[in-house]
Write a protein that holds these residues in place. Structure first.
Motif, PDB file in Angstrom:
ATOM      1  N   ARG B 151      29.567  -9.223 -21.948  1.00  0.00           N
ATOM      2  CA  ARG B 151      28.714  -9.068 -23.116  1.00  0.00           C
ATOM      3  C   ARG B 151      28.622 -10.346 -23.948  1.00  0.00           C
ATOM      4  NH1 ARG B 151      31.282  -7.538 -27.040  1.00  0.00           N
ATOM      5  NH2 ARG B 151      32.288  -5.789 -26.040  1.00  0.00           N
ATOM      6  N   GLY B 152      27.385 -10.686 -24.327  1.00  0.00           N
ATOM      7  CA  GLY B 152      27.185 -11.809 -25.229  1.00  0.00           C
ATOM      8  C   GLY B 152      27.195 -13.160 -24.546  1.00  0.00           C
ATOM      9  N   ASP B 156      24.279 -12.865 -19.908  1.00  0.00           N
ATOM     10  CA  ASP B 156      23.858 -11.566 -20.445  1.00  0.00           C
ATOM     11  C   ASP B 156      22.477 -11.713 -21.092  1.00  0.00           C
ATOM     12  OD1 ASP B 156      23.636  -9.077 -21.576  1.00  0.00           O
ATOM     13  OD2 ASP B 156      25.172  -9.386 -23.110  1.00  0.00           O
ATOM     14  N   LEU B 157      22.330 -12.720 -21.926  1.00  0.00           N
ATOM     15  CA  LEU B 157      21.065 -12.932 -22.631  1.00  0.00           C
ATOM     16  C   LEU B 157      19.948 -13.271 -21.648  1.00  0.00           C
ATOM     17  CD1 LEU B 157      22.496 -15.087 -25.549  1.00  0.00           C
ATOM     18  CD2 LEU B 157      22.138 -12.629 -25.504  1.00  0.00           C
ATOM     19  N   ILE B 169      22.281  -2.421 -17.105  1.00  0.00           N
ATOM     20  CA  ILE B 169      23.196  -3.542 -17.322  1.00  0.00           C
ATOM     21  C   ILE B 169      24.481  -2.970 -17.920  1.00  0.00           C
ATOM     22  CG2 ILE B 169      23.582  -5.747 -18.460  1.00  0.00           C
ATOM     23  CD1 ILE B 169      20.635  -6.167 -18.619  1.00  0.00           C
ATOM     24  N   GLN B 170      25.561  -3.109 -17.171  1.00  0.00           N
ATOM     25  CA  GLN B 170      26.854  -2.653 -17.700  1.00  0.00           C
ATOM     26  C   GLN B 170      27.563  -3.847 -18.301  1.00  0.00           C
ATOM     27  OE1 GLN B 170      29.458  -0.457 -15.162  1.00  0.00           O
ATOM     28  NE2 GLN B 170      27.940   1.116 -14.779  1.00  0.00           N
ATOM     29  N   ARG B 171      27.797  -3.794 -19.612  1.00  0.00           N
ATOM     30  CA  ARG B 171      28.399  -4.949 -20.275  1.00  0.00           C
ATOM     31  C   ARG B 171      29.886  -4.731 -20.482  1.00  0.00           C
ATOM     32  NH1 ARG B 171      23.402  -4.272 -22.522  1.00  0.00           N
ATOM     33  NH2 ARG B 171      21.998  -6.021 -22.196  1.00  0.00           N
ATOM     34  N   PHE B 172      30.649  -5.721 -20.091  1.00  0.00           N
ATOM     35  CA  PHE B 172      32.091  -5.635 -20.244  1.00  0.00           C
ATOM     36  C   PHE B 172      32.566  -6.621 -21.296  1.00  0.00           C
ATOM     37  CE2 PHE B 172      31.139  -3.985 -16.076  1.00  0.00           C
ATOM     38  CZ  PHE B 172      31.849  -2.804 -16.080  1.00  0.00           C
ATOM     39  N   GLU B 173      33.788  -6.353 -21.743  1.00  0.00           N
ATOM     40  CA  GLU B 173      34.348  -7.059 -22.886  1.00  0.00           C
ATOM     41  C   GLU B 173      34.519  -8.558 -22.623  1.00  0.00           C
ATOM     42  OE1 GLU B 173      34.730  -5.632 -25.641  1.00  0.00           O
ATOM     43  OE2 GLU B 173      35.779  -7.221 -26.708  1.00  0.00           O
ATOM     44  N   THR B 177      37.381  -8.562 -17.293  1.00  0.00           N
ATOM     45  CA  THR B 177      37.005  -7.163 -17.112  1.00  0.00           C
ATOM     46  C   THR B 177      35.795  -7.070 -16.192  1.00  0.00           C
ATOM     47  OG1 THR B 177      37.542  -7.076 -19.452  1.00  0.00           O
ATOM     48  CG2 THR B 177      36.932  -5.030 -18.415  1.00  0.00           C
ATOM     49  N   SER B 180      37.107  -7.544 -12.752  1.00  0.00           N
ATOM     50  CA  SER B 180      37.798  -6.342 -12.287  1.00  0.00           C
ATOM     51  C   SER B 180      36.800  -5.291 -11.852  1.00  0.00           C
ATOM     52  CB  SER B 180      38.678  -5.750 -13.396  1.00  0.00           C
ATOM     53  OG  SER B 180      39.644  -6.672 -13.777  1.00  0.00           O
ATOM     54  N   ALA B 181      35.735  -5.146 -12.632  1.00  0.00           N
ATOM     55  CA  ALA B 181      34.715  -4.150 -12.303  1.00  0.00           C
ATOM     56  C   ALA B 181      34.100  -4.469 -10.944  1.00  0.00           C
ATOM     57  CB  ALA B 181      33.636  -4.113 -13.376  1.00  0.00           C
TER      58      ALA B 181
END
Lengths: 220, 266
Positions: B151-152, B156-157, B169-173, B177, B180-181
């Motif tokens: 994310r961010g 992402d943008l 879109i799955q956003r991770f921290e 992460t 890992s996903a």
């Protein structure tokens, strides 16, 4: 300095996030409490084997961080072939967590039931199931009802962590908005306000349900 | 007021005089200097794998070091490596402590005012990567698919700009992460940098992500002093040779675990 108008384009995101949090909380509270009641009964009245298994589960969950449990379910389980969507993984983590805590809380309530009630029920010819459901459970839950309410709210607040595995909840929305317009103060202020509102509403709802369920004492 | 103006003018004249005289002194040909000295001094990173880091034998290693060695060999001179940080790599060049900067240097207008660049020698890009089985060649192919991203982050943008609303879109921290996903199979496509993809390929070869398409490219160039046309054309021709004889590709395979992306160097 504060500029909330920057958040307006993201109203949709916040509402969707709020809805997801509410939805997750509703289901997980319902399932978690039912499971908790069943496990509490098993731990209090079951054979020593059953009680032992339940207490291992309870201690395991109560003594490990929620986020680790969540990551284990989401990132760990796929390696043994259990693939869950973020929503499912988050839901299961919440249910498992609430069930463990509520097991302990409800068991404490069951433990306060005077022996005489069981004996009286037995004399009246009530079965174990009848005694549990019609005599013991409701007063037991009433005694620990405030603690149970708080625990459910804690789990609701704890659901903020689900955003880490990309569950689009309220915190996810706040993080996303904050990463787009860098209005962190405003985003998180609003988010905190929404959580507070949710918590208050939840407590009110629990009190309302409580008044109905525990009204047997009121002599009309 | 008047006094201020005079003062300003004097300063300006002094400054331009200084520039002129400096320009006169710096008439030397760096390429000739290198050949006379028989040593090519190259500023390389020491803390940025896989471009440049210190190996177990305490010697610098990486893409930038391999490219520097190749250039020195082609010039038939000795190679002297000068470890630099990303903040001081251009000053090293400007103060003539190094002849070339091969330090995962990207091009931008500010830098182009200060130094000259060669043609690109290594890929550096953000893109969509994923499982070999999945056929994705453009943003349109992502319809009804799920992509993981941090994310961010810039990716992402960039991703958000080009995908349709049918793409999840799955956003991770954070980066870990997101990784890992991908590694656990929760997502089979991720948007990330080619270095991150190389890192996955190194640690989990069976899950090596394949580059699907680029989101944003900023390849690495070799930096050198301004207006050293002899040096610049020499370096460019060496890079062209390395490109055509497959050296650049094998360096990419060695350190980035992936061939040069399509259209690289074009």
């Amino acid at each position: 300095m504060l500029n909330f108008s920057d958040l307006l384009p993201y109203t949709d995101q916040f509402l969707k996030g709020l809805l997801t949090t509410v939805e997750l909380t509703l289901y997980s509270t319902l399932l978690g409490l039912i499971l908790g009641a069943v496990l509490a009964t098993a731990r209090q009245y079951g054979s020593s084997l059953v009680a032992g298994v339940v207490s291992v589960y309870v201690e395991l969950i109560r003594n490990t961080p929620f986020i680790v449990q969540l990551f284990f379910i989401f990132f760990g389980l796929p390696s043994i072939g259990v693939m869950l969507s973020p929503w499912q993984a988050g839901m299961i983590a919440m249910v498992i967590n609430l069930a463990a805590y509520s097991t302990e809380i409800i068991r404490a309530g069951l433990g306060t039931t005077p022996k005489g009630q069981w004996e009286a029920a037995k004399v009246l010819g009530l079965s174990f199931k009848q005694t549990l459901l019609r005599v013991v459970m409701v007063p037991a839950v009433e005694k620990i009802y405030p603690a149970l309410t708080s625990q459910c709210i804690i789990v609701m607040l704890g659901s903020a962590v689900l955003s880490q595995i990309s569950v689009p909840d309220l915190t996810y929305a706040a993080n996303l908005v904050q990463s787009r317009n860098f209005r962190s103060f405003e985003s998180y202020l609003i988010t905190a306000g929404l959580y507070l509102l949710l918590a208050i509403l939840m407590r009110k709802a629990f009190n309302m349900i409580g008044r109905r369920v525990f009204s047997y004492r009121v002599i009309k | 007021m008047k006094f201020k103006n005079i003062f300003k003018k004097t300063l300006l004249i002094a400054a331009s005089l200084a520039t002129l005289s400096a320009a006169n002194i710096v008439q030397a040909d760096v390429l000739q200097d290198i050949k006379d000295r028989k040593v090519l001094r190259v500023a390389v990173p020491q803390d940025f794998p896989p471009f440049g880091s210190v190996g177990l034998d305490l010697k610098p290693q990486g893409i930038d070091i391999d490219v520097a060695q190749y250039i020195a060999d082609k010039m038939s001179v000795e190679l002297e490596l000068i470890p630099v940080t990303s903040a001081n790599r251009i000053p090293y060049l400007q103060t003539k402590k190094a002849d070339l900067v091969i330090s995962s240097l990207g091009k931008n207008p500010e830098r182009e005012k200060a130094i000259d660049f060669s043609t690109p020698y290594a890929p550096f890009f953000l893109g969509v990567f994923g499982d070999k089985e999945i056929q994705v060649k453009s943003a349109d192919d992502l319809t009804n698919k799920t992509v993981g991203v941090t994310r961010g982050a810039v990716e992402d943008l960039e991703l958000e700009k080009i995908v349709s609303s049918n793409t999840t879109i799955q956003r991770f921290e954070d980066n870990n992460t997101t990784l890992s996903a991908y590694l656990s199979g929760q997502v089979n496509l991720i948007a990330t940098g080619n270095l991150v993809a190389a890192e996955i390929a190194k640690k989990q070869p069976n899950r090596a992500p394949e580059s699907k398409f680029m989101l944003k490219e900023s390849p690495c160039y070799i930096g050198m002093m301004k207006d050293e046309s002899a040096l610049q054309s020499e370096v460019n021709s060496i890079i062209a040779a390395a490109f055509s004889d497959g050296t650049l590709n094998s360096i990419s395979m060695k350190w980035l675990k992936a061939p040069l992306p399509e259209g690289f160097g074009a």
